[in-house]
Design a protein around this motif. Structure first.
Motif, PDB file in Angstrom:
ATOM      1  N   LYS A 122      43.302   7.374  28.166  1.00 50.05           N
ATOM      2  CA  LYS A 122      43.355   6.008  27.649  1.00 50.05           C
ATOM      3  C   LYS A 122      42.658   5.953  26.288  1.00 50.05           C
ATOM      4  CE  LYS A 122      42.812   1.236  28.784  1.00 50.05           C
ATOM      5  NZ  LYS A 122      42.878   0.256  29.809  1.00 50.05           N
ATOM      6  N   ASN A 123      41.561   6.703  26.147  1.00 51.37           N
ATOM      7  CA  ASN A 123      40.887   6.783  24.852  1.00 51.37           C
ATOM      8  C   ASN A 123      41.791   7.412  23.797  1.00 51.37           C
ATOM      9  OD1 ASN A 123      38.590   5.591  25.872  1.00 51.37           O
ATOM     10  ND2 ASN A 123      37.523   7.532  26.214  1.00 51.37           N
ATOM     11  N   LEU A 124      42.600   8.378  24.205  1.00 49.02           N
ATOM     12  CA  LEU A 124      43.545   8.980  23.265  1.00 49.02           C
ATOM     13  C   LEU A 124      44.591   7.956  22.823  1.00 49.02           C
ATOM     14  CD1 LEU A 124      44.182  12.537  24.777  1.00 49.02           C
ATOM     15  CD2 LEU A 124      42.781  11.921  22.802  1.00 49.02           C
ATOM     16  N   GLY A 125      45.008   7.085  23.723  1.00 46.71           N
ATOM     17  CA  GLY A 125      45.946   6.021  23.372  1.00 46.71           C
ATOM     18  C   GLY A 125      45.340   5.056  22.357  1.00 46.71           C
ATOM     19  N   ILE A 126      44.065   4.714  22.567  1.00 47.30           N
ATOM     20  CA  ILE A 126      43.359   3.846  21.621  1.00 47.30           C
ATOM     21  C   ILE A 126      43.234   4.553  20.274  1.00 47.30           C
ATOM     22  CG2 ILE A 126      41.132   2.768  21.110  1.00 47.30           C
ATOM     23  CD1 ILE A 126      40.848   2.352  24.195  1.00 47.30           C
ATOM     24  N   GLY A 170      49.565   9.851  20.646  1.00 43.79           N
ATOM     25  CA  GLY A 170      50.339   8.870  21.410  1.00 43.79           C
ATOM     26  C   GLY A 170      51.194   9.522  22.478  1.00 43.79           C
ATOM     27  N   PHE A 171      51.835  10.637  22.122  1.00 43.40           N
ATOM     28  CA  PHE A 171      52.649  11.341  23.110  1.00 43.40           C
ATOM     29  C   PHE A 171      51.793  11.964  24.211  1.00 43.40           C
ATOM     30  CE2 PHE A 171      56.157  11.284  19.975  1.00 43.40           C
ATOM     31  CZ  PHE A 171      57.148  10.797  20.815  1.00 43.40           C
ATOM     32  N   ILE A 172      50.601  12.456  23.852  1.00 37.63           N
ATOM     33  CA  ILE A 172      49.704  13.039  24.857  1.00 37.63           C
ATOM     34  C   ILE A 172      49.253  11.975  25.854  1.00 37.63           C
ATOM     35  CG2 ILE A 172      47.414  14.060  25.210  1.00 37.63           C
ATOM     36  CD1 ILE A 172      47.832  15.548  22.539  1.00 37.63           C
ATOM     37  N   LEU A 196      46.517   4.444  18.376  1.00 35.78           N
ATOM     38  CA  LEU A 196      46.776   3.140  17.757  1.00 35.78           C
ATOM     39  C   LEU A 196      45.893   2.923  16.529  1.00 35.78           C
ATOM     40  CD1 LEU A 196      48.280   0.467  17.834  1.00 35.78           C
ATOM     41  CD2 LEU A 196      46.529  -0.395  19.383  1.00 35.78           C
ATOM     42  N   VAL A 197      44.619   3.253  16.633  1.00 32.31           N
ATOM     43  CA  VAL A 197      43.689   3.058  15.514  1.00 32.31           C
ATOM     44  C   VAL A 197      44.088   3.940  14.331  1.00 32.31           C
ATOM     45  CG1 VAL A 197      41.301   3.403  14.756  1.00 32.31           C
ATOM     46  CG2 VAL A 197      41.768   2.281  16.939  1.00 32.31           C
ATOM     47  N   LEU A 198      44.379   5.207  14.576  1.00 28.66           N
ATOM     48  CA  LEU A 198      44.768   6.109  13.485  1.00 28.66           C
ATOM     49  C   LEU A 198      46.067   5.667  12.822  1.00 28.66           C
ATOM     50  CD1 LEU A 198      43.907   9.657  14.877  1.00 28.66           C
ATOM     51  CD2 LEU A 198      42.728   8.380  13.086  1.00 28.66           C
ATOM     52  N   SER A 199      46.998   5.183  13.608  1.00 31.42           N
ATOM     53  CA  SER A 199      48.265   4.734  13.024  1.00 31.42           C
ATOM     54  C   SER A 199      48.049   3.519  12.123  1.00 31.42           C
ATOM     55  CB  SER A 199      49.298   4.434  14.109  1.00 31.42           C
ATOM     56  OG  SER A 199      48.911   3.318  14.886  1.00 31.42           O
ATOM     57  N   ALA A 213      48.237   5.591  29.156  1.00 30.63           N
ATOM     58  CA  ALA A 213      47.967   4.418  28.319  1.00 30.63           C
ATOM     59  C   ALA A 213      49.259   4.021  27.626  1.00 30.63           C
ATOM     60  CB  ALA A 213      46.871   4.728  27.302  1.00 30.63           C
ATOM     61  N   LYS A 214      50.216   3.597  28.441  1.00 27.08           N
ATOM     62  CA  LYS A 214      51.582   3.413  27.965  1.00 27.08           C
ATOM     63  C   LYS A 214      51.699   2.469  26.771  1.00 27.08           C
ATOM     64  CE  LYS A 214      56.142   3.287  29.781  1.00 27.08           C
ATOM     65  NZ  LYS A 214      56.863   3.719  30.914  1.00 27.08           N
ATOM     66  N   GLY A 215      51.184   1.257  26.865  1.00 30.55           N
ATOM     67  CA  GLY A 215      51.336   0.275  25.791  1.00 30.55           C
ATOM     68  C   GLY A 215      50.658   0.697  24.502  1.00 30.55           C
ATOM     69  N   LEU A 216      49.411   1.149  24.616  1.00 31.28           N
ATOM     70  CA  LEU A 216      48.655   1.565  23.431  1.00 31.28           C
ATOM     71  C   LEU A 216      49.305   2.765  22.758  1.00 31.28           C
ATOM     72  CD1 LEU A 216      45.017   1.329  24.847  1.00 31.28           C
ATOM     73  CD2 LEU A 216      46.068  -0.195  23.177  1.00 31.28           C
ATOM     74  N   SER A 217      49.705   3.737  23.557  1.00 30.42           N
ATOM     75  CA  SER A 217      50.263   4.953  22.979  1.00 30.42           C
ATOM     76  C   SER A 217      51.635   4.710  22.355  1.00 30.42           C
ATOM     77  CB  SER A 217      50.327   6.071  24.012  1.00 30.42           C
ATOM     78  OG  SER A 217      51.150   5.698  25.085  1.00 30.42           O
ATOM     79  N   ILE A 218      52.457   3.877  22.985  1.00 31.67           N
ATOM     80  CA  ILE A 218      53.766   3.572  22.402  1.00 31.67           C
ATOM     81  C   ILE A 218      53.599   2.820  21.088  1.00 31.67           C
ATOM     82  CG2 ILE A 218      55.867   2.199  22.710  1.00 31.67           C
ATOM     83  CD1 ILE A 218      55.827   3.052  25.655  1.00 31.67           C
ATOM     84  N   ALA A 219      52.666   1.889  21.041  1.00 27.25           N
ATOM     85  CA  ALA A 219      52.382   1.182  19.778  1.00 27.25           C
ATOM     86  C   ALA A 219      51.898   2.167  18.722  1.00 27.25           C
ATOM     87  CB  ALA A 219      51.345   0.093  20.005  1.00 27.25           C
ATOM     88  N   GLY A 220      51.019   3.089  19.089  1.00 29.16           N
ATOM     89  CA  GLY A 220      50.531   4.106  18.166  1.00 29.16           C
ATOM     90  C   GLY A 220      51.645   5.005  17.654  1.00 29.16           C
TER      91      GLY A 220
END
Length: 125
Positions: free
Chosen positions: A6-10, A51-53, A13-16, A58-65
């Motif tokens: 989940k942290n990777l998803g966040i 995001g892919f990892i 998103l932040v990096l993107s 963390a579906k929503g966050l990673s897809i947004a990222g």
């Protein structure tokens, strides 16, 4: 393990979002602009990979990222192509308003003076 992804998803998103910042800035010279855009392009690529990892946990966050990262990467590539055009500009004539009209691949193009070198300016004025 789920918390970590989940942290990777966040992070994705932040990096993107951070990778979009150079599209809003106007650096003082062309070399600085190119360096900033290349760094942002690397951030966009990392955000897509993260995001892919994290996509499963963390579906929503990673897809947004992923989506923002891909859009950012595409826009940053266009910026690099534009900077390349600035470097290839020739026979530039100062417009007197902080811009110059230059020949780029046979076409007239208006370019801010700060991105031009003395060698690109037309001689014999």
């Amino acid at each position: 393990m789920m918390k970590n992804k989940k942290n990777l998803g966040i992070a994705s998103l932040v990096l993107s979002i951070v990778s979009l910042i150079p599209l809003l800035l106007s650096p003082a010279d062309l070399t600085t602009a190119e360096i900033i855009v290349v760094v942002a392009l690397l951030l966009a690529i990392v955000s897509v990979v993260l995001g892919f990892i994290a996509k499963k946990d963390a579906k929503g966050l990673s897809i947004a990222g992923i989506i923002i990262g891909i859009i950012s990467a595409i826009l940053l590539c266009f910026a690099l192509v534009g900077f390349s055009a600035y470097k290839n500009a020739q026979d530039c004539v100062d417009n007197g308003d902080g811009t110059a009209t230059c020949k780029v691949m046979g076409q007239d193009m208006v370019i801010p003076d700060v991105y031009l070198t003395d060698d690109q300016m037309e001689k014999g004025e």
